[in-house]
Design an enzyme around this catalytic site. Structure first.
Site, PDB file in Angstrom:
ATOM      1  N   GLU A 178      -5.123  -7.922  -0.744  1.00 22.58           N
ATOM      2  CA  GLU A 178      -3.563  -8.100  -1.159  1.00 22.58           C
ATOM      3  C   GLU A 178      -2.966  -8.662  -1.358  1.00 22.58           C
ATOM      4  O   GLU A 178      -1.607  -8.815  -1.676  1.00 22.58           O
ATOM      5  CB  GLU A 178      -3.044  -6.840   0.543  1.00 22.58           C
ATOM      6  CG  GLU A 178      -3.106  -5.484   0.375  1.00 22.58           C
ATOM      7  CD  GLU A 178      -3.267  -4.949   1.892  1.00 22.58           C
ATOM      8  OE1 GLU A 178      -2.590  -4.462   2.464  1.00 22.58           O
ATOM      9  OE2 GLU A 178      -4.191  -4.948   3.066  1.00 22.58           O
TER      10      GLU A 178
ATOM     11  N   HIS B  30      -7.110   4.910 -18.184  1.00 20.42           N
ATOM     12  CA  HIS B  30      -5.737   5.805 -17.381  1.00 20.42           C
ATOM     13  C   HIS B  30      -6.129   5.998 -15.731  1.00 20.42           C
ATOM     14  O   HIS B  30      -5.946   6.795 -15.346  1.00 20.42           O
ATOM     15  CB  HIS B  30      -5.513   6.949 -17.832  1.00 20.42           C
ATOM     16  CG  HIS B  30      -5.644   6.857 -19.447  1.00 20.42           C
ATOM     17  ND1 HIS B  30      -4.121   6.980 -20.190  1.00 20.42           N
ATOM     18  CD2 HIS B  30      -6.356   6.879 -19.815  1.00 20.42           C
ATOM     19  CE1 HIS B  30      -4.758   6.293 -21.760  1.00 20.42           C
ATOM     20  NE2 HIS B  30      -5.842   6.919 -21.901  1.00 20.42           N
TER      21      HIS B  30
ATOM     22  N   SER C  46      -5.956  -2.282  12.145  1.00 26.00           N
ATOM     23  CA  SER C  46      -4.177  -2.230  12.938  1.00 26.00           C
ATOM     24  C   SER C  46      -3.921  -1.673  14.496  1.00 26.00           C
ATOM     25  O   SER C  46      -4.547  -1.823  14.530  1.00 26.00           O
ATOM     26  CB  SER C  46      -4.153  -0.751  11.953  1.00 26.00           C
ATOM     27  OG  SER C  46      -2.968  -0.107  12.968  1.00 26.00           O
TER      28      SER C  46
ATOM     29  N   LYS D 269      -8.391   2.424  11.511  1.00 15.66           N
ATOM     30  CA  LYS D 269      -8.138   1.405  10.155  1.00 15.66           C
ATOM     31  C   LYS D 269      -9.197  -0.271   9.535  1.00 15.66           C
ATOM     32  O   LYS D 269      -9.257  -0.896  10.798  1.00 15.66           O
ATOM     33  CB  LYS D 269      -6.809   0.383   9.669  1.00 15.66           C
ATOM     34  CG  LYS D 269      -5.896   1.681   9.922  1.00 15.66           C
ATOM     35  CD  LYS D 269      -5.499   2.512   8.676  1.00 15.66           C
ATOM     36  CE  LYS D 269      -4.905   1.546   7.162  1.00 15.66           C
ATOM     37  NZ  LYS D 269      -3.478   1.603   7.323  1.00 15.66           N
TER      38      LYS D 269
END
Ligand code: ARG
Length: 464
Positions: free
Chosen positions: A291, A157, A278, A284
């Site tokens: 992704e 979970h 970024s 970043k």
């Protein structure tokens, strides 16, 4: 102008929109190798059976080699008017060798030809994928061996459940990719029957030898039913289904990499080679490759869905709808190859932060089950009762704001007086993983054994 290949009963050529919707050459030129290999096998068989002369067969084979050379060199002019790869190749063959080219299509149709080409393409792609999936498994197993004792939180979970080792976690994926390879191998085995010789749908009146072409093209045998031969795209469905499941596995790992590389988890660092910055936020480091692996699962699963829908209403035998099998299949299987390669790259690249992982592993009273197990083992309590007592101790620790191993013995005894100091020996995360020696469990020794077993089965592989 009427089509050169089938214009006999046509007065004019197709309208512009007709050509636009009909032509597949822009994408099925990817099948040129398969198409030429199939034609060579077919021509050799026709000659052996006395259907064409040996001389014509030689001329055809020589011409096909020339066509292959032109395509390979980028000198071939693909034409949309000629619709597809089959007619592009045959038309060029006619320009090169003259009338003998017209004999190649004896006892054959584009219907069995295209089924053959697709089978050959899918089979080859499966073989290449098998190699890269094995490479990914090897990469994961090597990392697992190196990180066999690196403790991290195990989740259910997405809540801290019990400590596990990073190596154990990586080996879970080795199992998944092993099953994926099995699914591709099953698909390949069922695929490996040659449709060539089914002709348009009913077979042919010429005395062809289907065994001969099947063998020449590496098939186990010819297909049994000519209608099925030209109508069957199960092999594409199976390959795409296997690809979709594999893409889901890759996506789950990618999702974990995204989580692990976040500042909040900070379990793993990807080098600059697999991170992007970024344009506005200088701090970043984005895990774009992970992704994209996660994202590409969408188009792979989409291709499977599209193919199922394309086929579901098709009556026997061939329908032009089936031309829609190509772009999705090519795209899905090449996307999968790319995802597998990118994942291998990320796994090789990633560096775990063992300190941080260990700290996180102890958070959330992750060794509570070890405490309960101690009560069962040492005090002979039934597990349910031990679970209850442990719950009360956990709640006590929570109230004090300390971890289980920092809760004084006296406090523990206020819940269960028979608890002794020996209990503390099972509360560390290292002891916790160490104790889970059951087969397939997370104990470092077990993880090493599993990783070594995999590495042995996987062999060396191609040098990278
Ligand atoms: N380009 C076609 C395809 O991909 C080849 C088969 C065409 N057959 C036909 N009867 N028109 O399906």
């Amino acid at each position: 102008m009427a089509n050169r290949m089938w214009g006999g009963r046509f007065g004019g050529g197709p309208g512009a929109i007709m050509e636009e919707i009909n032509a597949s050459i822009d994408f099925d030129k990817a099948l040129w190798r398969q198409d030429i290999a199939g034609s060579k096998a077919h021509a050799a068989m026709l000659a052996k059976q006395g259907i064409i002369t040996a001389k014509d067969a030689r001329t055809i084979a020589g011409g096909l080699d020339k066509v292959a050379g032109e395509i390979e060199a980028g000198d071939f002019k693909f034409s949309r008017t000629l619709e597809d790869i089959h007619m592009n190749v045959e038309s060029r063959l006619a320009e090169l060798i003259g009338p003998a080219a017209g004999r190649l299509h004896t006892a054959r149709s584009r219907n069995d030809q295209v089924a053959l080409d697709m089978k050959l393409w899918v089979r080859e792609t499966i073989d290449v994928l098998d190699g890269s999936l094995a490479d990914l498994q090897r990469t994961l197993a090597e990392k697992a061996l190196a990180e066999a004792a690196t403790v991290m939180p195990g989740f259910t979970h997405l809540q801290s459940a019990q400590p596990v080792t990073f190596g154990h976690h990586l080996l879970a994926y080795v199992e998944m990719f092993g099953r994926d390879r099995g699914r591709f191998a099953d698909a390949r085995q069922r695929l490996n029957e040659s449709p060539l010789g089914a002709a348009a749908l009913a077979g042919t009146s010429f005395p062809i030898d289907r065994e001969m072409t099947a063998k020449a093209l590496g098939f186990d045998r010819p297909t049994a039913n000519s209608l099925d031969s030209v109508a069957d795209r199960d092999f594409i469905l199976e390959a795409l289904a296997a690809a979709s499941i594999c893409a889901v596995h890759l996506s789950r790992l990618a999702e974990e990499i995204v989580l692990w590389t976040s500042a909040q988890f900070g379990f793993v660092r990807l080098s600059d080679a697999f991170s992007t910055g970024s344009s506005i936020m200088p701090q970043k480091r984005n895990p774009d490759a992970a992704e994209l692996v996660r994202g590409k699962a969408g188009r792979i699963i989409g291709a499977l869905t599209a193919m199922l829908v394309i086929l579901k209403g098709l009556p026997m035998a061939y329908g032009k709808d089936m031309q829609e099998d190509k772009e999705g299949t090519f795209d899905a299987l090449s996307s999968l190859s790319l995802c597998v390669a990118a994942t291998s790259g990320m796994v090789r690249d990633m560096r775990p932060d063992a300190e941080r992982m260990k700290r996180a592993a102890g958070a959330g009273h992750a060794t509570a089950t070890d405490l309960a197990d101690w009560l069962v083992r040492k005090l002979g309590l039934p597990f349910r009762e031990a679970h209850h007592i442990t719950g009360r101790i956990v709640s006590l620790a929570d109230k004090k704001g300390v971890s289980l191993d920092a809760l004084p013995l006296a406090e523990m005894r206020s819940v269960e007086p028979r608890i002794s100091a020996d209990l503390f020996s099972v509360l560390s995360v290292e002891r916790s993983v160490e104790s889970r020696k059951s087969r397939g469990g997370t104990a470092p020794g077990e993880v090493r054994k599993q990783a070594r077993g995999w590495l042995k089965r996987l062999g060396k592989g191609a040098p990278r």
